[in-house]
Design a protein around this motif. Structure first.
Motif, PDB file in Angstrom:
ATOM      1  N   THR A  20      32.527  10.257  35.316  1.00  0.00           N
ATOM      2  CA  THR A  20      32.753   9.079  36.069  1.00  0.00           C
ATOM      3  C   THR A  20      34.325   8.757  35.798  1.00  0.00           C
ATOM      4  O   THR A  20      34.971   8.189  36.529  1.00  0.00           O
ATOM      5  CB  THR A  20      31.926   7.886  35.770  1.00  0.00           C
ATOM      6  N   GLU A  21      34.662   8.895  34.515  1.00  0.00           N
ATOM      7  CA  GLU A  21      35.959   8.413  34.002  1.00  0.00           C
ATOM      8  C   GLU A  21      37.050   9.480  34.701  1.00  0.00           C
ATOM      9  O   GLU A  21      38.146   9.204  34.867  1.00  0.00           O
ATOM     10  CB  GLU A  21      36.246   8.427  32.390  1.00  0.00           C
ATOM     11  N   VAL A  22      36.637  10.754  34.734  1.00  0.00           N
ATOM     12  CA  VAL A  22      37.281  11.642  35.251  1.00  0.00           C
ATOM     13  C   VAL A  22      37.914  11.468  36.613  1.00  0.00           C
ATOM     14  O   VAL A  22      38.986  11.582  37.128  1.00  0.00           O
ATOM     15  CB  VAL A  22      36.915  13.195  35.049  1.00  0.00           C
ATOM     16  N   ALA A  23      36.726  11.120  37.448  1.00  0.00           N
ATOM     17  CA  ALA A  23      37.062  10.848  38.934  1.00  0.00           C
ATOM     18  C   ALA A  23      37.991   9.530  38.876  1.00  0.00           C
ATOM     19  O   ALA A  23      38.752   9.688  39.905  1.00  0.00           O
ATOM     20  CB  ALA A  23      35.635  10.388  39.362  1.00  0.00           C
ATOM     21  N   ALA A  24      37.764   8.763  37.931  1.00  0.00           N
ATOM     22  CA  ALA A  24      38.709   7.548  38.377  1.00  0.00           C
ATOM     23  C   ALA A  24      40.133   8.012  37.996  1.00  0.00           C
ATOM     24  O   ALA A  24      41.212   7.554  38.501  1.00  0.00           O
ATOM     25  CB  ALA A  24      38.393   6.186  37.166  1.00  0.00           C
ATOM     26  N   SER A  29      35.851  11.575  43.537  1.00  0.00           N
ATOM     27  CA  SER A  29      34.481  11.275  43.459  1.00  0.00           C
ATOM     28  C   SER A  29      34.110  12.018  42.170  1.00  0.00           C
ATOM     29  O   SER A  29      34.706  13.142  42.005  1.00  0.00           O
ATOM     30  CB  SER A  29      33.758  11.507  44.480  1.00  0.00           C
ATOM     31  N   GLN A  30      33.116  11.541  41.478  1.00  0.00           N
ATOM     32  CA  GLN A  30      32.301  12.303  40.598  1.00  0.00           C
ATOM     33  C   GLN A  30      31.686  13.622  40.957  1.00  0.00           C
ATOM     34  O   GLN A  30      31.866  14.515  40.508  1.00  0.00           O
ATOM     35  CB  GLN A  30      31.186  11.494  39.973  1.00  0.00           C
ATOM     36  N   ARG A  35      31.844  19.471  41.418  1.00  0.00           N
ATOM     37  CA  ARG A  35      32.269  20.902  42.444  1.00  0.00           C
ATOM     38  C   ARG A  35      33.569  21.589  41.830  1.00  0.00           C
ATOM     39  O   ARG A  35      33.492  22.888  41.764  1.00  0.00           O
ATOM     40  CB  ARG A  35      32.411  20.290  43.808  1.00  0.00           C
ATOM     41  N   GLN A  36      34.664  20.809  41.550  1.00  0.00           N
ATOM     42  CA  GLN A  36      36.051  21.726  41.056  1.00  0.00           C
ATOM     43  C   GLN A  36      35.646  22.400  39.934  1.00  0.00           C
ATOM     44  O   GLN A  36      35.895  23.652  39.808  1.00  0.00           O
ATOM     45  CB  GLN A  36      37.083  20.828  40.803  1.00  0.00           C
ATOM     46  N   ILE A  37      34.991  21.833  38.933  1.00  0.00           N
ATOM     47  CA  ILE A  37      34.711  22.497  37.793  1.00  0.00           C
ATOM     48  C   ILE A  37      33.644  23.624  37.813  1.00  0.00           C
ATOM     49  O   ILE A  37      33.771  24.923  37.427  1.00  0.00           O
ATOM     50  CB  ILE A  37      33.938  21.674  36.601  1.00  0.00           C
TER      51      ILE A  37
END
Length: 310
Positions: A20-24, A29-30, A35-37
């Motif tokens: 959630t923090e990464v998306a921010a 979006s989360q 998906r990227q990972i």
């Protein structure tokens, strides 16, 4: 493979595996981060992260090996942008400086003023924090230059350069008993009074504690603060004897206080300048550094940046 995948991996580690923090952080979006990972893991044929269900819990052994490569690729991508800007917009850009409160308040103002006069189109950002926070801002790329006394030399990923040495001073109100001493103040005399000084980890506090400890003394530290101006305010109120950096005392500005030399009591401190190893420094960043420490010319800094980590 793309840079967004690499950024997702890096930020996942920096954010404690909280997607959630990464998306921010990445303005996405989360599910997009996940998906990227996953796409990068599929391309590499291995799992970078350990999981509990859909939740990331840490790095796998291959992930821990790959992370420095990810960091290096992203750093070089940023270096490429900065190098291009040095040719296309040499007088424009952004410079971020992280410093402890004392350095920002007393050591840097004239440097900042002169830099702004030379580079009016460079946006200058000054961040303040503890020595450890200064180091973390450098490591994360939030800051280009760091200035602090403690901590910076303890990171292999940082290049640290000596700036200047400084000592502590004792500050007391007029008429204080310590002013009646014919000889220099001793630690034993100082320990008889309540002490107001810096918080642990700030502005040479470790050297203050070490000096008292060597003499078997336990000072009565009644108040601590990050900023010398706060310390001096409470000294003026008669709450105790202040121990501050000598550069933080100005006889004209601090007319309601008296200063006593303490260089014979506490070890001399060294202010250091820190840079992230391997990062490309804009031309104006070298000019800022040399304005602060004239001996740190561009040639000297570049040579230090090329020196391998110990």
């Amino acid at each position: 493979m793309n840079f967004q995948q690499l950024r997702s991996v890096r930020e996942a580690v920096r954010c404690g595996f909280n997607l959630t923090e990464v998306a921010a952080m990445l303005y996405t979006s989360q599910p997009g981060v996940s998906r990227q990972i996953r796409e990068l893991e599929e391309e590499l044929g291995l799992e970078i992260f350990a999981r509990a269900g859909k939740r990331l819990t840490g790095l796998t052994p291959p992930g821990a090996t790959l992370l420095p490569i990810v960091e290096r690729l992203l750093l070089e991508a940023e270096n490429l942008k900065r190098a291009g800007l040095d040719f296309s917009a040499a007088q424009e850009g952004r410079l971020s400086v992280a410093a402890t409160h004392s350095q920002a308040r007393y050591a840097l103002p004239q440097v900042v003023r002169d830099f702004r006069a030379l580079y009016p189109h460079v946006s200058l950002h000054l961040h303040q924090g503890s020595p450890r926070q200064v180091a973390e801002m450098l490591l994360s790329g939030e800051a280009d230059i760091g200035v602090a006394t403690e901590a910076l030399a303890g990171y292999d990923s940082l290049v640290t350069l000596p700036c200047y040495r400084w000592s502590h001073s004792i500050v007391v109100p007029p008429g204080h008993a310590l002013l009646d001493q014919a000889e220099p103040v001793t630690l034993q005399q100082l320990a008889r009074f309540p002490i107001i000084t810096y918080e642990l980890g700030y502005t040479g506090r470790a050297h203050i504690d070490e000096a008292f400890s060597r003499e078997g003394l336990t000072p009565d530290v009644v108040l601590t603060a990050m900023d010398a101006d706060v310390i001096k305010t409470y000294v003026e109120l008669g709450m105790g004897v202040g121990i501050v950096a000598s550069i933080a005392v100005d006889p004209d500005r601090d007319r309601h206080l008296r200063m006593l030399d303490a260089r014979h009591l506490f070890e001399v401190n060294l202010t250091r300048l820190g840079l992230r190893r391997g990062s490309w420094m804009r031309g104006y960043a070298y000019r800022f550094i040399e304005s602060f420490v004239p001996t740190l010319t561009r040639e000297a800094v570049e040579a230090a940046m090329k020196t391998p980590a110990a």
